[in-house]
Design a protein around this motif. Sequence first.
Motif, short mmCIF file in Angstrom:
data_model
loop_
_atom_site.label_atom_id
_atom_site.label_comp_id
_atom_site.label_asym_id
_atom_site.label_seq_id
_atom_site.Cartn_x
_atom_site.Cartn_y
_atom_site.Cartn_z
N ILE A 229 -1.63 29.78 72.24
CA ILE A 229 -1.22 29.27 73.55
C ILE A 229 -1.35 30.34 74.64
O ILE A 229 -1.63 30.04 75.79
CB ILE A 229 0.23 28.74 73.51
N VAL A 230 -1.14 31.61 74.26
CA VAL A 230 -1.19 32.67 75.27
C VAL A 230 -2.44 33.54 75.08
O VAL A 230 -2.53 34.65 75.62
CB VAL A 230 0.09 33.55 75.20
N GLN A 301 -11.69 15.25 67.28
CA GLN A 301 -10.68 14.19 67.11
C GLN A 301 -9.34 14.54 67.75
O GLN A 301 -8.62 13.66 68.19
CB GLN A 301 -10.46 13.92 65.62
N VAL A 302 -9.00 15.81 67.73
CA VAL A 302 -7.66 16.19 68.21
C VAL A 302 -7.70 16.69 69.65
O VAL A 302 -6.71 16.61 70.36
CB VAL A 302 -7.06 17.26 67.27
N GLY A 303 -8.86 17.18 70.08
CA GLY A 303 -8.99 17.58 71.48
C GLY A 303 -8.80 19.06 71.72
O GLY A 303 -8.63 19.47 72.87
N VAL A 308 -9.85 27.73 70.55
CA VAL A 308 -8.50 27.52 69.98
C VAL A 308 -8.62 27.00 68.54
O VAL A 308 -7.89 27.43 67.64
CB VAL A 308 -7.69 26.52 70.85
N ALA A 309 -9.58 26.11 68.32
CA ALA A 309 -9.79 25.57 66.97
C ALA A 309 -10.17 26.69 66.01
O ALA A 309 -9.72 26.73 64.86
CB ALA A 309 -10.88 24.51 67.00
N LYS A 310 -10.97 27.63 66.50
CA LYS A 310 -11.39 28.78 65.68
C LYS A 310 -10.18 29.63 65.30
O LYS A 310 -10.03 30.02 64.13
CB LYS A 310 -12.40 29.61 66.50
N ASN B 254 -1.99 20.52 72.18
CA ASN B 254 -3.24 21.23 71.92
C ASN B 254 -3.76 22.00 73.12
O ASN B 254 -4.95 22.26 73.23
CB ASN B 254 -4.30 20.24 71.41
N GLN B 255 -2.84 22.31 74.02
CA GLN B 255 -3.17 23.15 75.19
C GLN B 255 -4.36 22.60 75.98
O GLN B 255 -5.32 23.31 76.23
CB GLN B 255 -3.45 24.59 74.75
N ARG B 256 -4.29 21.31 76.31
CA ARG B 256 -5.34 20.71 77.13
C ARG B 256 -4.74 20.13 78.41
O ARG B 256 -4.55 18.92 78.53
CB ARG B 256 -6.06 19.61 76.34
#
Lengths: 371, 295
Positions: A229-230, A301-303, A308-310, B254-256
């Motif tokens: 997040i940060v 699928q999650v957005g 961030v996914a990595k 999800n930080q979007r």
Amino acid sequence: MISNRKPWRLIRRASAAATTVALAAVVAACGSSGGSTASGASSTGARATGGSGGSSLDLSGVTLKVGYQTADFPALLKASGLFEDTPYKFQIPVIAGPANQLAALYGKQIDVGQTGENTAAFEAANSATPWPADGAPIQGFAVTWTPQAPYPAAVYVTKKSGITSLAGLRGKKIGFNYGGNIYAEYVIALQKGGFALKDVQGVQFPSNQAAANAFLAGSLDAVVTSYSIVKKLVDSGDAIKIADNNTLGIIGGSGWIARTDALKDPAKLAAIKDFYGRLRTFYEKWIPTHEADYEKVLVSQVGQRPDVAKVNWENARHSTFYRIGDPKFLQIQQATVDAAFGYGGLKTNVRSRLGWNYSTVLDGVTTGTTG
Amino acid sequence: MTTITAIAPDEKAAAKAPLNRALIDLSPNGRGRVVAMRQRIRFWGGWTLRVGVPMLLIVFWQLALNWHWTSEDTLPSPKTIVEAYKYLWGNGSLQDAIPVSLRRAGEGLLLGGSAGLVIGIFAGLWKLGEEIFDATLQMLRTVPFIALVPLFVTWFGIEEPSKLALITAAALFPLYLNTFHAVKGVDQKLIEAGKTFGLTGFQIARRIIFPTALPGILTGLRFACSFSLLSLVLAEQVNATAGIGYLIINAQNNQRPDIVIAGIWIYAVLGILIDFFMRGVERLALPWRARVGIG
């Protein structure tokens, strides 16, 4: 004010308007049939033999409801294909927030809920009436953690605050959210820094995300949150990490809690064992070897954004289960409860016990060792 | 004794002036066209303002980013929001979300709105109704809905009934309150006049109270429509796989922020559509209602 038209015309007009509104609502109501069912899988098989917790019980009539807080989990389980042939039906309702998870668990809407590892201890300590000594209503039975994760939850501080260690938090504004691992990290950080509650300006937020947003906006000197997040602030050097789960001696895991009556039901327990046997395979074998699939689910699928996914995959590939029977486990939980009680976050510091608010019944399945 | 009041010549002219002007305005050749043109300008000017002000805000939003008054992390640009819509459309989330949320909001509005309307009329017309319902509903309406979510999960489960219950509760109170106050606020003189003309209780309710209270009831309906949509964010926290609220919550997790704002825009558009629809309903139901304004 009142029209001089005939009153029946007014009534007719009003009725027409009311009918229009009602019809519109009905049309909207009929507009879709899709909705709220959680992802799930079922099988035509009748007996449980799969997974590490194989059983010869007939599970065809069992429906296991495993609550989770975010939508990535059911999507990833589906993508893994490891849960397609379960000899029981299962559902994974996505229920945001620990309070809602617990409400669903106590209300018998789900069999298993996902919260922090310390939730069973916190619930026992915070209960309005003390839990009976011979039977807690819920039990923590599994903990997923990431011991080698490169980006664990941590205490981050802004560079401009000048803080370089826990001792530097004195008098500073620290953001956190109550209840789970973040709160555990917050109270242990205060304890290790040697602070009383009045020595710092603790700012409580309703969620991890809200606390991080306030930190990103420059409203806080420090925050206890997840790296993802940060990330931008940390990567740019404008924020630094001064402590994390490992340095604070916290497991920082995801806790799985079940209603005690579900764990006592042989068929349901067999289904839970099978499910968590598959989940162990998912965590320890599927995730580390399926980076592209994992990140694809998170992005498409999650957005989540690819970076961030990595980060999330980098953490998740170290996922495994912590053995609840490990003597250190209860010691860590008790230390957190004592610290939270000391800082006024809990009503009591009631002692957690195996067989009461924590259970080792799945240790064999999740870690391969018992006792 | 008779009093003769002579009108001064100037006053006579002044009294005639509006009449003359009205006659000229209605003539086919002359200012009638001017008036029609003025009306057209006023109509299109109104629409230009309605559309132009939000557009200006969006332009200002983009300029604030271009001039670095804020950053994309704090406030994603309108262009990023449009990209978010493309993403949501591409993976089918948007097409799934809107019908599901409209269905939920529609069902909740139908149930809650109907209950609010009936209870409001009952409590407004009869003292007994007021005594039974008003104090209780006045207490319940102040309960924050966010606190109700865990309770509704326990009481109604995690499937559709708990979502429906939450939206129903959200729609009930505004319609109840407005209906109750509109019915109670009917001018007593009108009711007395009705009695003088021999109207019975039901006839008074039908011919005097209901038409007089209708503007208030429709205002309540307007609020109920909005509240049923807003409550989706709370209702879709629990066991939802589609819906506008679900999109927003998932994006938050999800930080979007771009998707969060995209979801908020959907609410804004739905708000405008509801307003447009309700204006039509009001025109249909209240043709006698004068437009009040000073410009």
